[in-house]
Design a protein around this motif. Structure first.
Motif, PDB file in Angstrom:
ATOM      1  N   ASN A 277       5.333   4.548   6.769  1.00 18.68           N
ATOM      2  CA  ASN A 277       5.690   4.427   8.194  1.00 18.68           C
ATOM      3  C   ASN A 277       7.146   4.008   8.375  1.00 18.68           C
ATOM      4  O   ASN A 277       7.463   3.232   9.271  1.00 18.68           O
ATOM      5  N   ASN A 278       8.007   4.519   7.508  1.00 12.57           N
ATOM      6  CA  ASN A 278       9.443   4.219   7.592  1.00 12.57           C
ATOM      7  C   ASN A 278       9.739   2.733   7.438  1.00 12.57           C
ATOM      8  O   ASN A 278      10.761   2.233   7.931  1.00 12.57           O
ATOM      9  N   GLY A 279       8.850   1.994   6.766  1.00 14.74           N
ATOM     10  CA  GLY A 279       9.086   0.579   6.512  1.00 14.74           C
ATOM     11  C   GLY A 279       9.027  -0.288   7.754  1.00 14.74           C
ATOM     12  O   GLY A 279       9.727  -1.292   7.834  1.00 14.74           O
ATOM     13  N   ARG A 280       8.197   0.072   8.696  1.00 13.69           N
ATOM     14  CA  ARG A 280       8.076  -0.713   9.936  1.00 13.69           C
ATOM     15  C   ARG A 280       6.622  -1.133  10.144  1.00 13.69           C
ATOM     16  O   ARG A 280       5.750  -0.836   9.348  1.00 13.69           O
ATOM     17  N   ASN A 281       6.382  -1.875  11.223  1.00 15.53           N
ATOM     18  CA  ASN A 281       5.026  -2.289  11.604  1.00 15.53           C
ATOM     19  C   ASN A 281       4.329  -3.056  10.485  1.00 15.53           C
ATOM     20  O   ASN A 281       3.210  -2.743  10.080  1.00 15.53           O
TER      21      ASN A 281
END
Length: 243
Positions: A189-193
């Motif tokens: 997740n693109n390194g988020r959340n």
């Protein structure tokens, strides 16, 4: 324009993602040290006993190591998929009422990704320790057995100290793997959340839309400073042994 230490001051004081990412990197390091490292040592010890089919087992456990982390990420996305994933189907949690979103829930997705990282890291550690066990003088084990030492006692007091050079390599490799972790979380997740890491912050600031090259470089320097102590210890010990 020379800005002195302004970037570092802003990172520590007014950049919200930094401390969660720093904390996640520490968790990543502790987890890799305690779980896949111990598991890799256990696998190496069992395979060193020359059990039947040992080469087949070595190949199976080492297979994840030859895969890129991006491919590992895609594989575990299939495992953790909410409705069609292997894990939820095994647990019977594919219905909307009890559906588990392993990679979307910020409370558990970090641990889910750490399992994927451990799957790969354990095979690497296994090979390192297996090579070290092959180099241990068999006379040491024989002497311990003659003295009446149990297998666990002989391993703890005779074999493990003989693996000291390998232990140092394992520590350095584990620290580097924990700090350079990027591919897995970015694929998911693109390194988020809930999956923020320092390497992701470096990428986002230098390559992403923010285009704050100096800011991203400052985070990279912090990452380097964290990685330097174990590397310096490793080089110093290696040089001392060679001398």
């Amino acid at each position: 324009e020379w800005v002195g230490t302004r970037n570092y001051k802003q990172i520590f004081e007014i950049y919200p993602p930094f401390w969660p990412a720093f904390r996640h990197n520490i968790i990543w390091l502790v987890f890799l040290t305690l779980v896949p490292t111990v598991l890799g040592l256990l696998l190496a010890y069992l395979l060193d006993k020359k059990i039947r089919g040992t080469r087949v087992y070595q190949s199976i456990f080492f297979l994840p190591v030859v895969l890129s982390l991006a491919v590992v990420g895609f594989i575990w996305q299939l495992v953790y998929a909410p409705e069609q994933g292997l894990l939820n189907n095994i647990l019977g949690t594919t219905e909307q009422g009890n559906l588990i979103d392993w990679l979307g829930n910020p409370d558990i997705n970090l641990w889910a990704v750490l399992v994927a990282a451990a799957w790969r890291h354990a095979g690497y550690i296994m090979i390192l320790y297996l090579a070290g066990l092959k180099s241990v003088d068999p006379a040491l084990r024989e002497a311990a057995a003659i003295d009446g030492a149990s297998e666990w006692y002989a391993f703890r007091t005779v074999v493990l100290p003989a693996l000291k050079p390998i232990n140092i390599v394992v520590v350095v490799v584990t620290v580097i793997e924990a700090l350079r972790a990027f591919d897995l979380v970015y694929i998911i997740n693109n390194g988020r959340n809930g999956l923020e890491l320092l390497s992701v912050l470096v990428f986002d600031n230098i390559v992403g839309e923010a285009s704050r090259i100096g800011f991203g470089s400052a985070i990279a320097v912090i990452l380097l400073l964290i990685a330097l102590p174990p590397i310096i210890v490793f080089v110093a010990r290696t040089s001392k042994e060679e001398a």
